[in-house]
Scaffold this motif. Structure first.
Motif, PDB file in Angstrom:
ATOM      1  N   ARG A  93       0.843  -1.197   0.000  1.00  0.00           N
ATOM      2  CA  ARG A  93       0.000   0.000   0.000  1.00  0.00           C
ATOM      3  C   ARG A  93       0.876   1.243   0.000  1.00  0.00           C
ATOM      4  NH1 ARG A  93      -3.624  -0.871   5.003  1.00  0.00           N
ATOM      5  NH2 ARG A  93      -3.424   1.366   4.898  1.00  0.00           N
ATOM      6  N   GLN A  94       0.354   2.319  -0.534  1.00  0.00           N
ATOM      7  CA  GLN A  94       1.128   3.555  -0.635  1.00  0.00           C
ATOM      8  C   GLN A  94       1.268   4.293   0.693  1.00  0.00           C
ATOM      9  OE1 GLN A  94       3.032   4.108  -2.765  1.00  0.00           O
ATOM     10  NE2 GLN A  94       2.274   4.183  -4.831  1.00  0.00           N
ATOM     11  N   ASP A  95       0.457   3.972   1.691  1.00  0.00           N
ATOM     12  CA  ASP A  95       0.517   4.720   2.946  1.00  0.00           C
ATOM     13  C   ASP A  95       1.350   4.006   4.016  1.00  0.00           C
ATOM     14  OD1 ASP A  95      -1.289   2.682   3.212  1.00  0.00           O
ATOM     15  OD2 ASP A  95      -2.703   3.828   4.417  1.00  0.00           O
ATOM     16  N   THR A  96       2.196   3.075   3.628  1.00  0.00           N
ATOM     17  CA  THR A  96       3.040   2.385   4.601  1.00  0.00           C
ATOM     18  C   THR A  96       4.457   2.951   4.564  1.00  0.00           C
ATOM     19  OG1 THR A  96       3.784   0.675   3.076  1.00  0.00           O
ATOM     20  CG2 THR A  96       1.725   0.258   4.268  1.00  0.00           C
ATOM     21  N   HIS A 132       9.121   3.930   1.552  1.00  0.00           N
ATOM     22  CA  HIS A 132      10.173   4.941   1.683  1.00  0.00           C
ATOM     23  C   HIS A 132      11.534   4.255   1.786  1.00  0.00           C
ATOM     24  CE1 HIS A 132       7.263   8.133   2.217  1.00  0.00           C
ATOM     25  NE2 HIS A 132       6.613   7.361   3.079  1.00  0.00           N
TER      26      HIS A 132
END
Length: 50
Positions: free
Chosen positions: A2-5, A9
């Motif tokens: 998911r992009q919000d984890t 980064h």
């Protein structure tokens, strides 16, 4: 992923990997090396014993 984890980064992954290696090195230095020295040297009579 998911992009919000945090795993997306790159800097976080590098920090996580570095901390993991550091903790493993600390464990080896404090636990494994003394045990290895004790088993490889074995019990010996002291030179300066009574």
């Amino acid at each position: 992923m998911r992009q919000d984890t945090l795993w997306v980064h790159r800097e976080f992954r590098q920090l996580w990997a570095g901390q993991t290696v550091s903790q493993f090195g600390t464990y080896v230095g404090q636990t494994v090396l003394p045990l290895l020295a004790a088993t490889s040297l074995g019990p010996r009579p002291s030179r300066w014993g009574s």
